[in-house]
Motif scaffolding. Structure first.
Motif, PDB file in Angstrom:
ATOM      1  N   LYS A  33      -2.321   4.727  -0.396  1.00 54.66           N
ATOM      2  CA  LYS A  33      -1.215   4.478   0.866  1.00 54.66           C
ATOM      3  C   LYS A  33      -0.458   6.438   1.085  1.00 54.66           C
ATOM      4  CE  LYS A  33      -1.924  -0.812   1.865  1.00 54.66           C
ATOM      5  NZ  LYS A  33      -0.665  -1.797   1.660  1.00 54.66           N
ATOM      6  N   ALA A  34      -0.263   6.779  -0.165  1.00 53.96           N
ATOM      7  CA  ALA A  34       1.100   7.431   0.103  1.00 53.96           C
ATOM      8  C   ALA A  34       0.044   8.507   0.162  1.00 53.96           C
ATOM      9  CB  ALA A  34       1.575   7.304  -1.497  1.00 53.96           C
ATOM     10  N   ALA A  35      -1.178   9.283  -0.213  1.00 51.09           N
ATOM     11  CA  ALA A  35      -1.548  10.153  -0.012  1.00 51.09           C
ATOM     12  C   ALA A  35      -2.326  10.526   1.323  1.00 51.09           C
ATOM     13  CB  ALA A  35      -2.987   9.920  -0.693  1.00 51.09           C
ATOM     14  N   THR A  36      -2.226   9.025   1.724  1.00 58.69           N
ATOM     15  CA  THR A  36      -2.995   8.832   3.363  1.00 58.69           C
ATOM     16  C   THR A  36      -2.243   9.331   4.257  1.00 58.69           C
ATOM     17  OG1 THR A  36      -4.451   6.879   3.056  1.00 58.69           O
ATOM     18  CG2 THR A  36      -3.434   7.155   5.421  1.00 58.69           C
ATOM     19  N   ALA A  37      -0.557   8.865   3.985  1.00 59.82           N
ATOM     20  CA  ALA A  37       0.609   9.313   5.177  1.00 59.82           C
ATOM     21  C   ALA A  37       1.604  10.579   4.393  1.00 59.82           C
ATOM     22  CB  ALA A  37       1.519   7.977   3.979  1.00 59.82           C
ATOM     23  N   LEU A  38       0.832  11.143   3.381  1.00 58.16           N
ATOM     24  CA  LEU A  38       1.254  12.480   3.020  1.00 58.16           C
ATOM     25  C   LEU A  38       0.733  13.050   4.479  1.00 58.16           C
ATOM     26  CD1 LEU A  38       2.243  15.338   2.144  1.00 58.16           C
ATOM     27  CD2 LEU A  38       0.842  14.508   0.482  1.00 58.16           C
TER      28      LEU A  38
ATOM     29  N   PRO B 103      -6.136  -0.407   0.398  1.00 57.68           N
ATOM     30  CA  PRO B 103      -5.657   0.451  -0.482  1.00 57.68           C
ATOM     31  C   PRO B 103      -4.571   0.244  -1.203  1.00 57.68           C
ATOM     32  CG  PRO B 103      -5.312   1.398   1.241  1.00 57.68           C
ATOM     33  CD  PRO B 103      -5.769   0.118   1.940  1.00 57.68           C
ATOM     34  N   SER B 104      -4.712   0.852  -2.676  1.00 55.75           N
ATOM     35  CA  SER B 104      -3.120   0.440  -3.525  1.00 55.75           C
ATOM     36  C   SER B 104      -1.960   1.421  -3.266  1.00 55.75           C
ATOM     37  CB  SER B 104      -3.919   1.164  -4.541  1.00 55.75           C
ATOM     38  OG  SER B 104      -4.108   2.818  -4.796  1.00 55.75           O
ATOM     39  N   ARG B 105      -0.817   0.914  -3.885  1.00 56.46           N
ATOM     40  CA  ARG B 105       0.217   1.457  -2.854  1.00 56.46           C
ATOM     41  C   ARG B 105       0.027   3.483  -3.116  1.00 56.46           C
ATOM     42  NH1 ARG B 105       5.915   0.690  -6.347  1.00 56.46           N
ATOM     43  NH2 ARG B 105       4.763   1.578  -7.296  1.00 56.46           N
TER      44      ARG B 105
ATOM     45  N   GLY C  66     -19.546  -2.270   5.135  1.00 54.66           N
ATOM     46  CA  GLY C  66     -20.463  -3.119   4.975  1.00 54.66           C
ATOM     47  C   GLY C  66     -20.799  -4.083   6.432  1.00 54.66           C
ATOM     48  N   SER C  67     -19.346  -4.617   7.399  1.00 58.78           N
ATOM     49  CA  SER C  67     -19.273  -5.216   7.808  1.00 58.78           C
ATOM     50  C   SER C  67     -18.539  -4.024   8.766  1.00 58.78           C
ATOM     51  CB  SER C  67     -18.629  -6.445   8.092  1.00 58.78           C
ATOM     52  OG  SER C  67     -17.426  -6.181   8.053  1.00 58.78           O
ATOM     53  N   MET C  68     -17.991  -3.350   8.889  1.00 55.75           N
ATOM     54  CA  MET C  68     -17.184  -2.598   9.902  1.00 55.75           C
ATOM     55  C   MET C  68     -16.336  -3.169  10.344  1.00 55.75           C
ATOM     56  SD  MET C  68     -18.371   0.332   9.905  1.00 55.75           S
ATOM     57  CE  MET C  68     -17.863   1.190  12.124  1.00 55.75           C
ATOM     58  N   GLU C  69     -15.947  -4.483   9.893  1.00 52.25           N
ATOM     59  CA  GLU C  69     -15.111  -4.977  10.186  1.00 52.25           C
ATOM     60  C   GLU C  69     -13.326  -4.200  10.061  1.00 52.25           C
ATOM     61  OE1 GLU C  69     -14.764  -9.172   8.439  1.00 52.25           O
ATOM     62  OE2 GLU C  69     -16.539  -9.436   9.641  1.00 52.25           O
ATOM     63  N   THR C  70     -12.398  -4.888  11.254  1.00 48.88           N
ATOM     64  CA  THR C  70     -11.299  -4.222  10.561  1.00 48.88           C
ATOM     65  C   THR C  70     -10.508  -4.574   9.320  1.00 48.88           C
ATOM     66  OG1 THR C  70     -10.647  -3.126  12.980  1.00 48.88           O
ATOM     67  CG2 THR C  70      -8.631  -3.864  11.642  1.00 48.88           C
ATOM     68  N   ILE C  71      -9.951  -4.663   8.385  1.00 50.04           N
ATOM     69  CA  ILE C  71      -9.578  -4.974   6.975  1.00 50.04           C
ATOM     70  C   ILE C  71      -7.818  -4.887   7.861  1.00 50.04           C
ATOM     71  CG2 ILE C  71      -8.513  -4.105   4.611  1.00 50.04           C
ATOM     72  CD1 ILE C  71     -11.327  -3.069   4.429  1.00 50.04           C
ATOM     73  N   GLY C  72      -6.976  -3.671   8.379  1.00 52.60           N
ATOM     74  CA  GLY C  72      -6.297  -4.024   8.532  1.00 52.60           C
ATOM     75  C   GLY C  72      -5.598  -2.274   8.999  1.00 52.60           C
ATOM     76  N   VAL C  73      -4.712  -2.963  10.608  1.00 50.91           N
ATOM     77  CA  VAL C  73      -3.750  -1.562  10.530  1.00 50.91           C
ATOM     78  C   VAL C  73      -2.271  -1.086  10.519  1.00 50.91           C
ATOM     79  CG1 VAL C  73      -3.287  -0.034  13.491  1.00 50.91           C
ATOM     80  CG2 VAL C  73      -5.546  -1.789  12.776  1.00 50.91           C
ATOM     81  N   GLU C  74      -2.641  -0.316   9.554  1.00 51.83           N
ATOM     82  CA  GLU C  74      -1.181  -0.218   9.258  1.00 51.83           C
ATOM     83  C   GLU C  74       0.136   1.056   9.632  1.00 51.83           C
ATOM     84  OE1 GLU C  74      -0.826  -2.475   5.086  1.00 51.83           O
ATOM     85  OE2 GLU C  74      -0.425  -0.244   4.854  1.00 51.83           O
ATOM     86  N   PRO C  75       0.868   1.261  10.519  1.00 54.99           N
ATOM     87  CA  PRO C  75       1.919   2.459  10.507  1.00 54.99           C
ATOM     88  C   PRO C  75       2.871   2.931   9.290  1.00 54.99           C
ATOM     89  CG  PRO C  75       3.477   0.255  10.437  1.00 54.99           C
ATOM     90  CD  PRO C  75       2.488  -0.397  10.192  1.00 54.99           C
ATOM     91  N   VAL C  76       2.484   4.097   9.503  1.00 57.04           N
ATOM     92  CA  VAL C  76       3.035   5.244   8.467  1.00 57.04           C
ATOM     93  C   VAL C  76       4.428   6.041   9.311  1.00 57.04           C
ATOM     94  CG1 VAL C  76       2.416   7.390   7.645  1.00 57.04           C
ATOM     95  CG2 VAL C  76       1.035   5.810   8.418  1.00 57.04           C
TER      96      VAL C  76
ATOM     97  N   LYS D  62     -10.195   5.029   8.026  1.00 58.61           N
ATOM     98  CA  LYS D  62     -10.210   5.317   6.404  1.00 58.61           C
ATOM     99  C   LYS D  62     -11.368   3.281   6.314  1.00 58.61           C
ATOM    100  CE  LYS D  62      -7.415   8.219   5.146  1.00 58.61           C
ATOM    101  NZ  LYS D  62      -8.216   9.551   5.329  1.00 58.61           N
ATOM    102  N   THR D  63     -12.606   4.305   5.617  1.00 51.72           N
ATOM    103  CA  THR D  63     -13.493   3.013   5.588  1.00 51.72           C
ATOM    104  C   THR D  63     -12.644   2.584   3.537  1.00 51.72           C
ATOM    105  OG1 THR D  63     -14.510   4.575   5.011  1.00 51.72           O
ATOM    106  CG2 THR D  63     -14.954   4.064   6.467  1.00 51.72           C
ATOM    107  N   ARG D  64     -13.739   1.242   3.602  1.00 49.03           N
ATOM    108  CA  ARG D  64     -13.257   1.336   2.488  1.00 49.03           C
ATOM    109  C   ARG D  64     -13.988   0.086   1.990  1.00 49.03           C
ATOM    110  NH1 ARG D  64      -9.248   1.574  -0.867  1.00 49.03           N
ATOM    111  NH2 ARG D  64      -8.986  -0.690  -1.331  1.00 49.03           N
ATOM    112  N   VAL D  65     -14.822  -0.108   0.364  1.00 48.73           N
ATOM    113  CA  VAL D  65     -15.773  -0.012   0.192  1.00 48.73           C
ATOM    114  C   VAL D  65     -15.658  -2.079   0.093  1.00 48.73           C
ATOM    115  CG1 VAL D  65     -17.814  -0.621  -1.684  1.00 48.73           C
ATOM    116  CG2 VAL D  65     -17.245   1.612  -1.128  1.00 48.73           C
ATOM    117  N   LYS D  66     -14.144  -2.794  -0.286  1.00 50.90           N
ATOM    118  CA  LYS D  66     -13.400  -3.794  -0.437  1.00 50.90           C
ATOM    119  C   LYS D  66     -13.064  -4.104   1.157  1.00 50.90           C
ATOM    120  CE  LYS D  66     -13.843  -3.195  -6.092  1.00 50.90           C
ATOM    121  NZ  LYS D  66     -12.778  -3.508  -7.042  1.00 50.90           N
ATOM    122  N   LYS D  67     -13.315  -5.110   0.919  1.00 52.18           N
ATOM    123  CA  LYS D  67     -12.431  -6.333   1.731  1.00 52.18           C
ATOM    124  C   LYS D  67     -10.794  -6.247   1.591  1.00 52.18           C
ATOM    125  CE  LYS D  67     -14.608  -8.292   5.876  1.00 52.18           C
ATOM    126  NZ  LYS D  67     -15.211  -9.520   6.044  1.00 52.18           N
ATOM    127  N   CYS D  68     -10.613  -5.065   1.309  1.00 53.69           N
ATOM    128  CA  CYS D  68      -8.427  -5.183   0.788  1.00 53.69           C
ATOM    129  C   CYS D  68      -8.179  -3.573   1.064  1.00 53.69           C
ATOM    130  CB  CYS D  68      -8.790  -5.861  -0.697  1.00 53.69           C
ATOM    131  SG  CYS D  68      -9.593  -4.390  -1.492  1.00 53.69           S
TER     132      CYS D  68
END
Length: 391
Positions: A198-203, A193-195, A292-302, A185-191
């Motif tokens: 995340k719920a949509a991604t988990a589904l 996503p909202s809950r 923008g930077s292609m840096e990893t913001i985080g890796v989270e389990p589902v 999942k790519t993000r414009v902001k370096k943070c």
């Protein structure tokens, strides 16, 4: 300077809402397919017999937006709906950020394999190659390699509706026999996503797991493709046939005469996929990347939650089967509308701006279009929202 009263503005809102409802109903009627008994059945009318996993997960954000996206090519030709947000004459269905996200996904795919261009003459060719790619890529994963963009499809809970999707990445560890499903999942902001996001991604990931597990355990059968209106007796064209031969798999998939029908080819692939003896998906991860930077913001389990997934799926499929109307966001989530290209024409939003709690529905048995007669009290209309609509 001419001053417009709230009553006049309210009257215009109601009149405009009626016009939008009328045009929407006419568009739905125009795209309704014959094999849905004259009723607007979204999975047939909008998706040619299948529903994408992304449609299901995106519906958690806003189901109505998903429907509008599928109808936009007709809606943009009407008088009122042509006023939806646009750049020039092109409706904005993909923001620059979305296009950048797609480019990143494509680059990730090319990191592990190259693409082959095939000439496919029929829909049967396309679906045959989709199944063939699944088999080839799962075979590679089983041998310990990482694969990306793996097509999956099926009906894991016998809902009577075919789901399809593309898994971002699969990797298998022969040592611990663990199959990992990963989504980028790519993000414009370096943070993170909202809950809600995340719920949509988990589904999405849980549905991918269910589809893949069904295919690899032999529960996906050719008859589940029935709603695609494919000709199972159609011989495959030369492009797909030559590709299979070049891969050295002709003896496994073709008849002794050197040709095969779509039905025979698909059946053979289902058996081969089930025969790979793949383990079930053991873990699911989401990899968030800053655009923008292609840096990893985080890796989270589902975590796999079948009850939650079934609840969301059953609710969504009721719309796709034509058993209920699509639903937009509620007032407490109206902030989602600010960036939506349908902001100015959304009938759901206009109803709530006018505090319409429920639109009358036609009493005809097979009609699921809202009627245009909308009783609204002037005292229920919020001045600030009306000002926003017509500023």
């Amino acid at each position: 300077m001419e001053v417009t009263s709230n009553a006049e503005v309210e009257h215009e809102v109601i009149a405009r809402l009626a016009r939008l409802e009328k045009e929407l109903a006419e568009v739905k009627e125009a795209v309704t397919v014959k094999n849905s008994n004259g009723r607007y059945v979204p999975f047939k009318t909008l998706r040619n017999g299948t529903v994408a996993v992304s449609d299901i997960s995106s519906g958690l954000w806003c189901e109505l937006k998903v429907e509008y996206n599928h109808l936009h090519w007709k809606l943009e030709k009407t008088q009122e709906w042509s006023k939806m947000a646009s750049i020039g004459n092109e409706v904005v269905l993909q923001t620059p950020e979305m296009k950048e996200g797609k480019a990143i996904h494509a680059a990730k795919e090319l990191e592990v394999h190259s693409r082959t261009t095939l000439v496919m003459e029929t829909r049967e060719d396309e679906w045959a190659m989709r199944l063939f790619n699944t088999y080839i890529q799962l075979l590679s994963v089983k041998e310990g390699r990482t694969e990306r963009e793996i097509p999956v499809l099926g009906d894991p809970f016998s809902t009577g509706l075919l789901l399809s999707g593309v898994i971002d990445q699969l990797q298998y560890s022969p040592k611990d026999k663990c199959l990992t499903l990963l989504d980028f999942k790519t993000r414009v902001k370096k943070c993170l996503p909202s809950r809600g996001q995340k719920a949509a991604t988990a589904l999405q990931l849980m549905l991918y797991k269910s589809l893949l597990d069904q295919m690899t355990t032999g529960f996906f059968q050719v008859h589940q493709l029935r709603d695609l209106d494919l000709d199972f007796n159609m011989p495959l064209s030369s492009g797909p046939v030559d590709h299979v031969l070049n891969c050295g798999l002709g003896s496994l998939l073709f008849s002794d005469e050197g040709w095969t029908t779509f039905g025979g080819f698909a059946k053979s692939l289902c058996l081969l996929i089930a025969g790979l003896d793949m383990p079930l998906v053991g873990s699911m991860l989401v990899h968030y990347i800053h655009q923008g930077s292609m840096e990893t913001i985080g890796v989270e389990p589902v975590e796999y939650d079948e009850d939650q997934m079934r609840s969301c799926l059953d609710h969504s499929l009721a719309f796709w089967k034509g058993e209920r109307l699509s639903q937009g966001v509620e007032v407490e989530e109206a902030w989602k509308c600010k960036t939506c290209q349908f902001h100015d024409v959304c009938v759901w939003r206009l109803r709530r701006c006018c505090r319409v709690t429920s639109a009358p529905v036609c009493a005809a048995r097979d009609c699921n279009s809202t009627c245009s007669s909308l009783p609204v009290s002037a005292s229920d209309v919020k001045d600030d929202i009306l000002d926003e609509l017509f500023q």
